[in-house]
Design a protein around this motif. Structure first.
Motif, PDB file in Angstrom:
ATOM      1  N   SER A  77     -32.634  10.425  33.923  1.00  0.00           N
ATOM      2  CA  SER A  77     -31.583   9.924  34.812  1.00  0.00           C
ATOM      3  C   SER A  77     -30.207  10.462  34.426  1.00  0.00           C
ATOM      4  N   ASP A  78     -29.967  10.655  33.124  1.00  0.00           N
ATOM      5  CA  ASP A  78     -28.685  11.227  32.688  1.00  0.00           C
ATOM      6  C   ASP A  78     -28.504  12.633  33.249  1.00  0.00           C
ATOM      7  N   LEU A  79     -29.575  13.418  33.222  1.00  0.00           N
ATOM      8  CA  LEU A  79     -29.515  14.785  33.739  1.00  0.00           C
ATOM      9  C   LEU A  79     -29.277  14.776  35.244  1.00  0.00           C
ATOM     10  N   ARG A  80     -30.015  13.931  35.965  1.00  0.00           N
ATOM     11  CA  ARG A  80     -29.845  13.886  37.424  1.00  0.00           C
ATOM     12  C   ARG A  80     -28.441  13.451  37.808  1.00  0.00           C
ATOM     13  N   GLN A  81     -27.897  12.476  37.074  1.00  0.00           N
ATOM     14  CA  GLN A  81     -26.544  12.009  37.382  1.00  0.00           C
ATOM     15  C   GLN A  81     -25.518  13.102  37.089  1.00  0.00           C
ATOM     16  N   PHE A  82     -25.697  13.799  35.969  1.00  0.00           N
ATOM     17  CA  PHE A  82     -24.753  14.854  35.601  1.00  0.00           C
ATOM     18  C   PHE A  82     -24.781  15.981  36.626  1.00  0.00           C
ATOM     19  N   GLU A  83     -25.974  16.361  37.061  1.00  0.00           N
ATOM     20  CA  GLU A  83     -26.089  17.410  38.075  1.00  0.00           C
ATOM     21  C   GLU A  83     -25.446  16.980  39.389  1.00  0.00           C
ATOM     22  N   SER A  84     -25.631  15.728  39.751  1.00  0.00           N
ATOM     23  CA  SER A  84     -25.051  15.224  40.994  1.00  0.00           C
ATOM     24  C   SER A  84     -23.537  15.279  40.952  1.00  0.00           C
ATOM     25  N   ASP A  85     -22.958  15.010  39.778  1.00  0.00           N
ATOM     26  CA  ASP A  85     -21.503  15.003  39.639  1.00  0.00           C
ATOM     27  C   ASP A  85     -20.921  16.389  39.432  1.00  0.00           C
ATOM     28  N   ASN A  86     -21.770  17.372  39.144  1.00  0.00           N
ATOM     29  CA  ASN A  86     -21.267  18.711  38.824  1.00  0.00           C
ATOM     30  C   ASN A  86     -21.968  19.786  39.644  1.00  0.00           C
ATOM     31  N   MET A  87     -22.246  19.509  40.896  1.00  0.00           N
ATOM     32  CA  MET A  87     -22.899  20.504  41.748  1.00  0.00           C
ATOM     33  C   MET A  87     -21.983  21.708  41.931  1.00  0.00           C
ATOM     34  N   SER A  88     -22.443  22.860  41.487  1.00  0.00           N
ATOM     35  CA  SER A  88     -21.667  24.097  41.591  1.00  0.00           C
ATOM     36  C   SER A  88     -22.614  25.267  41.416  1.00  0.00           C
ATOM     37  N   LEU A  89     -22.076  26.447  41.572  1.00  0.00           N
ATOM     38  CA  LEU A  89     -22.902  27.648  41.387  1.00  0.00           C
ATOM     39  C   LEU A  89     -23.437  27.729  39.976  1.00  0.00           C
ATOM     40  N   SER A  90     -22.648  27.230  39.023  1.00  0.00           N
ATOM     41  CA  SER A  90     -23.073  27.325  37.630  1.00  0.00           C
ATOM     42  C   SER A  90     -24.320  26.502  37.356  1.00  0.00           C
ATOM     43  N   LEU A  91     -24.514  25.402  38.110  1.00  0.00           N
ATOM     44  CA  LEU A  91     -25.719  24.598  37.924  1.00  0.00           C
ATOM     45  C   LEU A  91     -26.785  24.915  38.954  1.00  0.00           C
ATOM     46  N   ALA A  92     -26.349  25.290  40.160  1.00  0.00           N
ATOM     47  CA  ALA A  92     -27.306  25.537  41.231  1.00  0.00           C
ATOM     48  C   ALA A  92     -28.217  26.714  40.938  1.00  0.00           C
ATOM     49  N   SER A  93     -27.791  27.602  40.048  1.00  0.00           N
ATOM     50  CA  SER A  93     -28.594  28.786  39.741  1.00  0.00           C
ATOM     51  C   SER A  93     -29.790  28.462  38.850  1.00  0.00           C
ATOM     52  N   TYR A  94     -29.858  27.233  38.323  1.00  0.00           N
ATOM     53  CA  TYR A  94     -30.960  26.864  37.443  1.00  0.00           C
ATOM     54  C   TYR A  94     -32.153  26.373  38.253  1.00  0.00           C
ATOM     55  N   PRO A  95     -33.359  26.459  37.708  1.00  0.00           N
ATOM     56  CA  PRO A  95     -34.527  25.913  38.411  1.00  0.00           C
ATOM     57  C   PRO A  95     -34.348  24.418  38.646  1.00  0.00           C
ATOM     58  N   GLN A  96     -34.715  23.974  39.818  1.00  0.00           N
ATOM     59  CA  GLN A  96     -34.509  22.570  40.172  1.00  0.00           C
ATOM     60  C   GLN A  96     -35.384  21.634  39.343  1.00  0.00           C
ATOM     61  N   ALA A  97     -36.510  22.142  38.813  1.00  0.00           N
ATOM     62  CA  ALA A  97     -37.463  21.270  38.125  1.00  0.00           C
ATOM     63  C   ALA A  97     -37.231  21.209  36.614  1.00  0.00           C
ATOM     64  N   ARG A  98     -36.124  21.709  36.126  1.00  0.00           N
ATOM     65  CA  ARG A  98     -35.925  21.722  34.681  1.00  0.00           C
ATOM     66  C   ARG A  98     -35.888  20.296  34.127  1.00  0.00           C
ATOM     67  N   ARG A  99     -36.348  20.153  32.901  1.00  0.00           N
ATOM     68  CA  ARG A  99     -36.488  18.828  32.302  1.00  0.00           C
ATOM     69  C   ARG A  99     -35.281  18.427  31.475  1.00  0.00           C
ATOM     70  N   SER A 100     -34.465  19.385  31.077  1.00  0.00           N
ATOM     71  CA  SER A 100     -33.311  19.055  30.244  1.00  0.00           C
ATOM     72  C   SER A 100     -32.199  20.064  30.465  1.00  0.00           C
TER      73      SER A 100
END
Length: 346
Positions: A77-100
């Motif tokens: 949940s920490d990862l999902r919340q962080f991604e939700s708050d920081n949606m950008s090209l820098s994060l969007a380029s990662y695989p969506q299914a990553r675990r950490s």
């Protein structure tokens, strides 16, 4: 002058210069995530012009040291919340299914600088950092401009303030506790020293305002955009900046009343409660009672600190005053985040 390779070998030496994160941008611009505080492993690798695998291996070898200085591995949940708050090209380029996801504060990036051997960027930062430290220690006092000019090097202000807060004032506290007939004179001398420290802090804030280093609006907006996890890490970084050690962020959804523990420079134990609330929602007395009980009755800490992004209700403030809990509301948090030191931590 110390050779830059000494930073690679001495953890103590590394710790002594970790507050100088400004040196990163003087050598090369460090791109941050939208929260304005963190970078990913890929961004660290790009800054130092090395492969991601090099950074990952370094992180494995020095995980404990880096975590103390702001590196964190987010999952669930920490990862999902962080991604939700920081949606950008820098994060969007990662695989969506990553675990950490491993994130680094600026302090952690500077820590990496002093551990990474095979990077010309890291070597430049180390050399530049030690040059600045050497200049700060060897510059004659007579060569300084007058105190009324904004050209005064605020690095010297901060160094003097650091010395006063960590050595001189605690020394006076010990003398006062052990003294008899000279107690009044020592208390007056301590007050003079604290006045000098406050003056230097005000001068540093004035310089920061004139140079627009940390605009107040940007500080408030950044705090308002934080998740509860990011807010706790932010407060932990402020504690470290003000000289606290052994800073531990618990970051759990199980509410036991204490979110962060630490130790001040003079050895006092600290417990912190962080409450990330919308500005119009006041902290209720029930939250204050739970924290006061945990801090005073259960863990018996020396300094109990309740920090919120909003304000305290009258009942909550009354409970805090009765239980000896120090409160930091929205306005005080803004000033603390912008560079002012908390008196309770001195």
């Amino acid at each position: 002058m110390i050779d830059e390779s000494a930073l690679l070998e001495s953890k103590t030496l590394r710790s002594s210069v970790l507050d100088r994160t400004d040196v990163l941008d003087k050598v090369k611009a460090l791109s941050l995530l939208p929260d304005g505080m963190h970078v990913t492993t890929a961004m660290v690798a790009a800054y130092f012009e090395v492969t991601v695998e090099v950074v990952r291996q370094l992180t494995k070898r020095h995980r404990e040291e880096l975590e103390v200085n702001g590196m964190a591995v987010l999952r669930g949940s920490d990862l999902r919340q962080f991604e939700s708050d920081n949606m950008s090209l820098s994060l969007a380029s990662y695989p969506q299914a990553r675990r950490s996801l491993t994130i680094y504060s600026r302090r952690a990036v500077l820590n990496v600088t002093m551990l990474l051997r095979d990077s010309h960027v890291a070597r430049q930062v180390r050399t530049y950092l030690l040059d600045m430290e050497y200049s700060g220690r060897t510059q004659p006092v007579d060569n300084l401009p007058g105190p009324d000019t904004v050209l005064l090097d605020d690095r010297i202000d901060q160094r003097i303030t650091h010395i006063l807060g960590k050595t001189v004032v605690p020394m006076f506290n010990a003398l006062i506790a052990a003294s008899g007939e000279h107690r009044r004179e020592l208390i007056e001398l301590r007050e003079d020293i604290e006045n000098v420290e406050r003056t230097l802090c005000r001068h540093h804030r004035r310089i920061s305002t004139l140079e627009e280093e940390i605009p107040a609006d940007r500080v408030r907006d950044s705090i308002a955009a934080m998740t509860w996890q990011a807010f706790e890490r932010h407060v932990a970084d402020l504690l470290r900046r003000d000289g606290c050690s052994d800073v531990v962020v618990r970051q759990t959804r199980i509410d036991r009343g204490i979110d962060i523990t630490a130790r001040t420079a003079d050895g006092r134990t600290v417990a912190v409660r962080c409450k990330n609330r919308a500005g119009h929602r006041h902290v209720p007395s029930s939250d204050m009672q739970r924290f006061a009980g945990a801090a005073r009755a259960v863990e018996r800490v020396d300094v109990a600190l309740f920090v919120t992004t909003s304000y305290f209700s009258h009942e909550a403030q009354a409970v805090a005053d009765l239980g000896g809990v120090l409160t930091v509301d929205r306005e005080e948090l803004g000033a603390w985040s912008a560079g002012a030191r908390l008196r309770a931590l001195r």
